[in-house]
Design a protein around this motif. Structure first.
Motif, PDB file in Angstrom:
ATOM      1  N   SER A   1      40.399  29.753  32.386  1.00 56.81           N
ATOM      2  CA  SER A   1      41.591  30.447  32.869  1.00 56.81           C
ATOM      3  C   SER A   1      41.510  31.940  32.648  1.00 56.81           C
ATOM      4  O   SER A   1      41.851  32.736  33.532  1.00 56.81           O
ATOM      5  CB  SER A   1      42.839  29.879  32.173  1.00 56.81           C
ATOM      6  OG  SER A   1      43.005  28.517  32.454  1.00 56.81           O
ATOM      7  N   GLU A   2      41.070  32.359  31.454  1.00 56.88           N
ATOM      8  CA  GLU A   2      41.007  33.794  31.207  1.00 56.88           C
ATOM      9  C   GLU A   2      39.958  34.462  32.071  1.00 56.88           C
ATOM     10  O   GLU A   2      40.069  35.646  32.423  1.00 56.88           O
ATOM     11  CB  GLU A   2      40.755  34.079  29.720  1.00 56.88           C
ATOM     12  CG  GLU A   2      39.318  33.930  29.250  1.00 56.88           C
ATOM     13  CD  GLU A   2      38.992  32.508  28.836  1.00 56.88           C
ATOM     14  OE1 GLU A   2      38.327  32.333  27.805  1.00 56.88           O
ATOM     15  OE2 GLU A   2      39.383  31.560  29.550  1.00 56.88           O
ATOM     16  N   ASP A   3      38.911  33.718  32.457  1.00 61.36           N
ATOM     17  CA  ASP A   3      37.881  34.266  33.341  1.00 61.36           C
ATOM     18  C   ASP A   3      38.450  34.483  34.742  1.00 61.36           C
ATOM     19  O   ASP A   3      38.187  35.505  35.381  1.00 61.36           O
ATOM     20  CB  ASP A   3      36.686  33.319  33.400  1.00 61.36           C
ATOM     21  CG  ASP A   3      36.156  32.969  32.020  1.00 61.36           C
ATOM     22  OD1 ASP A   3      36.426  33.734  31.080  1.00 61.36           O
ATOM     23  OD2 ASP A   3      35.501  31.931  31.878  1.00 61.36           O
ATOM     24  N   TYR A   4      39.223  33.493  35.221  1.00 62.86           N
ATOM     25  CA  TYR A   4      39.843  33.667  36.534  1.00 62.86           C
ATOM     26  C   TYR A   4      40.761  34.876  36.547  1.00 62.86           C
ATOM     27  O   TYR A   4      40.802  35.634  37.527  1.00 62.86           O
ATOM     28  CB  TYR A   4      40.635  32.417  36.943  1.00 62.86           C
ATOM     29  CG  TYR A   4      41.509  32.679  38.152  1.00 62.86           C
ATOM     30  CD1 TYR A   4      40.931  32.920  39.401  1.00 62.86           C
ATOM     31  CD2 TYR A   4      42.887  32.758  38.039  1.00 62.86           C
ATOM     32  CE1 TYR A   4      41.717  33.209  40.508  1.00 62.86           C
ATOM     33  CE2 TYR A   4      43.687  33.033  39.135  1.00 62.86           C
ATOM     34  CZ  TYR A   4      43.091  33.269  40.365  1.00 62.86           C
ATOM     35  OH  TYR A   4      43.873  33.576  41.447  1.00 62.86           O
TER      36      TYR A   4
ATOM     37  N   LEU B   1      40.388  37.543  35.063  1.00 66.20           N
ATOM     38  CA  LEU B   1      39.561  38.744  34.915  1.00 66.20           C
ATOM     39  C   LEU B   1      39.480  39.270  33.487  1.00 66.20           C
ATOM     40  O   LEU B   1      39.156  40.428  33.266  1.00 66.20           O
ATOM     41  CB  LEU B   1      40.049  39.868  35.848  1.00 66.20           C
ATOM     42  CG  LEU B   1      40.132  39.519  37.336  1.00 66.20           C
ATOM     43  CD1 LEU B   1      40.546  40.730  38.140  1.00 66.20           C
ATOM     44  CD2 LEU B   1      38.820  38.957  37.844  1.00 66.20           C
ATOM     45  N   ASP B   2      39.756  38.408  32.510  1.00 66.07           N
ATOM     46  CA  ASP B   2      39.561  38.777  31.111  1.00 66.07           C
ATOM     47  C   ASP B   2      38.450  37.890  30.551  1.00 66.07           C
ATOM     48  O   ASP B   2      37.737  37.233  31.308  1.00 66.07           O
ATOM     49  CB  ASP B   2      40.869  38.614  30.336  1.00 66.07           C
ATOM     50  CG  ASP B   2      40.981  39.574  29.156  1.00 66.07           C
ATOM     51  OD1 ASP B   2      39.932  40.014  28.660  1.00 66.07           O
ATOM     52  OD2 ASP B   2      42.098  39.877  28.730  1.00 66.07           O
TER      53      ASP B   2
ATOM     54  N   SER C   1      52.258  35.518  30.186  1.00 62.79           N
ATOM     55  CA  SER C   1      52.308  35.757  31.630  1.00 62.79           C
ATOM     56  C   SER C   1      51.119  36.628  32.000  1.00 62.79           C
ATOM     57  O   SER C   1      50.897  37.672  31.376  1.00 62.79           O
ATOM     58  CB  SER C   1      53.604  36.466  32.055  1.00 62.79           C
ATOM     59  OG  SER C   1      54.647  35.540  32.260  1.00 62.79           O
ATOM     60  N   VAL C   2      50.363  36.191  33.001  1.00 62.78           N
ATOM     61  CA  VAL C   2      49.194  36.933  33.460  1.00 62.78           C
ATOM     62  C   VAL C   2      49.231  37.015  34.984  1.00 62.78           C
ATOM     63  O   VAL C   2      49.779  36.139  35.650  1.00 62.78           O
ATOM     64  CB  VAL C   2      47.881  36.279  32.995  1.00 62.78           C
ATOM     65  CG1 VAL C   2      47.662  36.487  31.507  1.00 62.78           C
ATOM     66  CG2 VAL C   2      47.868  34.788  33.309  1.00 62.78           C
ATOM     67  N   TYR C   3      48.648  38.085  35.511  1.00 67.01           N
ATOM     68  CA  TYR C   3      48.547  38.221  36.961  1.00 67.01           C
ATOM     69  C   TYR C   3      47.112  38.556  37.337  1.00 67.01           C
ATOM     70  O   TYR C   3      46.355  39.126  36.544  1.00 67.01           O
ATOM     71  CB  TYR C   3      49.498  39.298  37.504  1.00 67.01           C
ATOM     72  CG  TYR C   3      49.224  40.703  37.009  1.00 67.01           C
ATOM     73  CD1 TYR C   3      48.295  41.531  37.642  1.00 67.01           C
ATOM     74  CD2 TYR C   3      49.903  41.218  35.907  1.00 67.01           C
ATOM     75  CE1 TYR C   3      48.045  42.822  37.186  1.00 67.01           C
ATOM     76  CE2 TYR C   3      49.665  42.502  35.443  1.00 67.01           C
ATOM     77  CZ  TYR C   3      48.733  43.298  36.093  1.00 67.01           C
ATOM     78  OH  TYR C   3      48.477  44.572  35.635  1.00 67.01           O
TER      79      TYR C   3
END
Length: 694
Positions: A253-256, A258-259, A286-288
Motif C-alpha cells: 500500500s505504501e508503495d502504491y 509513492l512512499d 489518510s493518504v492521496y
C-alpha cells in the motif's frame, strides 16, 4: 513491502530527499501554456451576497437534510477551480456533507463523495496539505480543487447536509470558463466514494468499477485501524479492459501511494499523507496519490482493488504474528476521466452511516457471525480496557506483601464473567490462586487482590506476573464466547545504580563484574517473541549496572545457541544487544513512550561480535561499547559518560530509565526479548525501568 523492526534512519533520509513542491510543479509542466490567449470567458458561481453593493452576507445556511445548489450553469465550459469553507458546530461535518456533480443533465452523478474525502482528507477531520490538483489551507478549513472539469451542455454542483445540526455558513466559489466548444477528445471528470467499516474478510477492497473509455487519475484512502501494527501490506491491482488477471500489480500500500517502509506525515504534488496517527488501535491515516504524470488508461473498463493485509495478532491481541487479512475500517475516493455515459455505482452510504461505529462496542454475537472475525473484533475492544496492564510498584528492590488492584472494564453490550488466574510461582501467590468478578455491560469493577510474597523476593530477578484473565461473554439468547487475555504485570521499584568497587573494563570479559542480577529468562506470555522462542538456550540474558565518577556501565550476558551475524546490515537484522537510556528530566523521562529514540533517547545497538556500537546519529562523545562471542552466546559491555547524563538533566544526574533488548535472528525470523515492554508500544508504562543513583 515489509516493515522492518525500525526504519527511523531510512525515513529521516527520505524526508531530506523529497523535492520541494515548487520543483515538482515545475517538473509537471503545470505552468505550460499559461501565456497563450484562449477563446474563453471567465465566470464564477459563488455564495456572494446578492446585495453585494450594500451587504456582506456571503454565505449560505444549510439545514439538516437540505441540499444547496452551488452551480447550475449551461455549457460548453470548463470548471477551473472550486473553493469552499464552512462554519458549523457539527462534529465531523466534512464527512456528513455530500458533494454531487452532474454533467449534461444526467440522472446519476458523476461525482459523489463526502466533501472532506473529495478534498483528500478523510475521517471528518480538518487538516491542511498541498498538492497539485488539491490544496487545503487555514488549518484544514479552506478547500481548493483545481481538477479541470469540462462539460458540453450543463453542469450542476450540489452539497447536501446529512448531519444532525445546521451548517451555519457555507462559503463557496466555483470558477469556470465559458467556451465556444469542447473538443471531442475531452473526457468528463468523475469521482466515486466507497467504504467498508470494517473491511469484508475473504475479498479485496473495491476502489473503482468503471465501464467506458478513459484514464484513472487518483486515489484517496482513509483507514482507521482495528488492530495494532502495520495495516498497509496490501497490494494494489488494476484490471484493464476485462483482464481476468491484474494488468498492473503493486508491491504494498505504501508503495502504491509513492512512499516506502510505511507512512509518515507528508505532502507533495503527487503524493501525501495529511493524516498519520501511527500503527495503533484506533489510529487514523489518510493518504492521496495522483496519477497526473502517469494516468492509467483504459479502453473498455477498469477495476481497481487493494488488499487489506498486514501483520495480524496472536490469540491475545498483543503481538503481530505473520501476515493476513485485517478487519480495519477503510474508505476511498477514486478519481478518473471517461467518456459518458458512465456506469452508475451503488448509492453512497448516508451521512451517519459514514461515521465509524462508536469505539468498538457494537460487537457481533449470534449464529450468523463468523467466529474468527468476532474474536478479532472482541480482541480489539478489550485489549486496553479489560484489566489494563499496569505495573506493580514497590518501594524497594526487595518485595514484601503487596495489595493489588485491577480495574476491569466491560466495553461490550453483554455481561461478562471475568476469572483471574495466577499460575503457580515460587515467589508470589494470591488467595486460592484466582479471583472472579461479574461485570455488567459498559461498567467498571475494581478488584482488590491480596498479593503475597512467599519469601523476600529480589525484584531484580523476578519475572513479571503472568496473570490470566478468562473472559466469558454471555449474550442474551446466544451462545457464550470464552476468551483468555494474558496480563503481564511488571514489578517496578526504584532500582539502584551503585558505585562499582572497581571500575569495569569495557572489553567484553565480564569476570570483573560481581553480579548480573537483572534477568530475562524468556518472553512473557503474549509477547511477539513467544511464537519463535524455544527455550532459555535459544535466547535469554542477564545484565547488571555500576557507576564511577566518569561512566555508568552496563554489562549483558546473553545466551544464544545459534548466532547470526550480517555485515552491512542494521543491528536488529542480526544477533546482538540494544540498550536504550532515557536521561531527560521529569516529567518527560517518566512519561516518554519511546518516541525520538535517535535524539531524546540514547540507543546503543551492538551486533554480535562487534567492536563498536551503532547509532544513526553521532553517539555522545566518550561512549564505549563492545560485544564478544563465546560458545553459548555473546557478552556486551557499554560505558555511558556521566557528562552526557548530567547534560540531559541540566544538572548532576539522579535518575534515568533503561531498557535492554536481545535480538536473536534464527534463519530469517527475528525474536526479540525485551526486559521491559517495548517503550514504543502501547504495552509500555510510565517510568518503566527507572534507576536511581546510589
Amino acid at each position: 513491502m515489509k516493515m522492518p523492526h525500525t526504519v527511523a534512519l531510512c525515513l529521516f533520509v527520505a524526508s531530506l530527499a523529497m523535492p520541494s513542491l515548487e520543483a515538482q510543479l515545475d517538473a509537471s509542466g503545470a505552468l505550460a501554456g499559461l501565456s497563450r490567449l484562449q477563446d474563453a470567458v471567465s465566470r464564477r458561481e459563488s455564495s456572494s451576497d446578492p446585495n453585494w453593493d450594500t451587504g456582506n452576507g456571503d454565505a449560505r445556511r444549510l439545514e439538516p437534510g437540505e441540499t444547496l445548489v452551488l452551480a447550475d450553469i449551461d455549457g460548453p465550459g470548463v470548471i477551473t477551480h472550486f473553493w469552499n469553507t464552512i462554519a458549523t458546530k457539527q462534529e465531523r461535518y466534512s464527512k456528513l456533507i455530500s458533494l454531487r456533480i452532474y454533467w449534461d443533465h444526467e440522472e446519476h452523478p458523476s461525482v459523489e463523495a463526502p466533501l472532506g474525502d473529495f478534498f483528500g482528507v478523510g475521517h471528518g477531520m480538518d487538516v491542511p496539505f498541498e498538492s497539485l490538483p488539491v490544496n487545503v489551507s487555514s488549518e484544514g478549513r479552506a478547500r481548493n480543487c483545481y481538477w479541470p472539469m469540462p462539460f458540453r451542455k450543463h453542469a450542476r454542483f450540489e452539497a447536501t447536509n446529512e448531519g444532525t445540526l445546521p451548517i451555519d455558513a457555507f462559503y463557496f466559489q466555483v470558477d469556470w470558463e465559458k467556451r465556444s466548444f469542447i473538443a471531442e477528445d475531452e473526457a468528463y471528470f468523475h469521482a466515486s466514494y466507497r467504504q467498508e467499516f470494517p473491511t469484508e474478510m475473504g475479498k479485496r477492497f473495491l476502489i473503482a468499477d468503471i465501464e467506458g473509455r478513459g484514464h484513472y487519475v487518483g486515489t484517496v484512502q482513509s483507514v482507521r485501524q482495528r488492530l495494532d501494527s502495520w495495516y498497509g501490506e496490501g497490494d494494489d491491482f488494476f484490471f484493464l479492459d476485462g483482464d481476468e488477471s491484474p494488468t498492473l500489480r503493486g508491491t504494498g500500500s505504501e508503495d502504491y501511494f509513492l512512499d516506502a517502509w510505511g507512512f509518515r506525515l507528508a505532502d507533495s504534488a503527487f503524493y501525501g499523507a495529511p493524516i498519520y496517527e501511527g500503527e495503533i488501535v484506533g489510529g487514523r491515516t489518510s493518504v492521496y496519490r495522483w496519477h497526473i504524470a502517469d494516468p492509467v488508461r483504459f479502453a473498455k473498463s477498469l477495476r481497481v482493488e487493494i488488499e487489506h493485509v498486514g501483520p495480524t495478532v496472536n490469540d491475545y491481541s498483543l503481538a503481530r504474528v505473520g501476515y493476513g487479512e485485517r478487519p480495519d475500517d477503510m474508505a476511498t475516493v477514486a478519481f478518473w476521466y471517461q467518456v459518458e455515459p458512465h456506469k452508475p455505482w451503488p448509492a453512497m452510504a448516508k451521512g451517519q452511516d459514514r461515521l465509524y461505529p462508536g469505539g468498538f462496542e457494537d460487537l457481533p454475537f449470534g449464529p450468523e457471525v463468523d467466529e474468527k472475525f468476532a474474536r478479532i473484533w472482541l480482541n480489539t475492544a478489550i485489549e486496553d480496557r479489560v484489566g489494563a496492564p499496569s505495573p506493580l510498584r514497590f518501594d524497594s528492590e526487595i518485595a514484601m506483601p503487596h495489595p493489588m488492584e485491577l480495574e476491569v472494564f466491560n466495553p461490550t453490550g453483554v455481561p461478562v464473567e471475568v476469572r483471574g488466574v495466577l499460575p503457580e510461582r515460587i515467589d508470589f501467590t494470591i488467595p486460592n490462586g484466582s479471583f472472579q468478578v461479574d461485570v455488567a455491560p459498559r461498567e467498571t469493577e475494581i478488584v482488590k487482590v491480596d498479593l503475597q510474597a512467599l519469601e523476600r523476593v529480589d525484584l531484580r530477578g523476578a519475572a513479571p506476573l503472568g496473570l490470566e484473565l478468562h473472559l466469558l461473554f454471555k449474550p442474551e439468547g446466544g451462545d457464550p464466547m470464552e476468551m483468555i487475555l494474558p496480563r503481564n504485570l511488571y514489578l517496578e521499584a526504584p532500582f539502584a545504580c551503585r558505585t562499582a568497587p572497581a571500575s569495569p573494563r569495557v572489553d567484553g570479559d565480564l569476570t570483573d563484574w560481581t553480579e548480573l542480577p537483572f534477568v530475562m529468562a524468556g518472553p512473557v506470555r503474549g509477547d511477539e517473541a513467544a511464537a519463535h522462542w524455544t527455550g532459555p538456550e535459544d535466547s535469554s540474558f542477564r545484565f547488571g549496572l555500576a557507576r564511577d565518577e566518569q561512566f555508568v556501565y552496563v554489562a549483558v550476558d546473553a545466551r544464544d545457541e545459534e548466532r547470526v551475524k550480517a555485515d552491512n546490515s542494521m543491528p536488529w537484522h542480526q544477533d546482538g544487544v540494544e540498550i536504550r537510556i532515557n536521561a531527560q528530566a521529569d516529567p518527560m523521562r517518566s512519561a516518554s513512550k519511546g518516541q525520538g529514540e535517535f535524539s531524546e533517547i540514547l540507543l546503543i545497538a551492538v551486533p554480535s561480535g562487534a567492536a563498536a556500537p551503532f547509532n544513526p546519529r553521532a553517539l555522545p562523545e566518550g561512549v564505549q561499547a563492545v560485544n564478544t562471542v563465546h560458545a553459548g552466546g555473546h557478552r556486551t559491555e557499554v560505558a555511558i559518560p556521566v557528562a552526557w547524563l548530567d547534560a540531559q538533566q541540566g544538572s548532576g544526574w539522579s535518575k534515568f530509565r533503561l531498557n535492554v533488548t536481545l535480538d536473536d535472528t534464527d534463519g530469517v525470523q527475528l525474536c526479540q526479548l525485551w526486559w521491559r515492554p517495548d517503550w514504543r508500544k502501547r504495552l509500555s508504562h510510565d517510568a518503566s525501568g527507572t534507576f536511581v543513583k546510589q
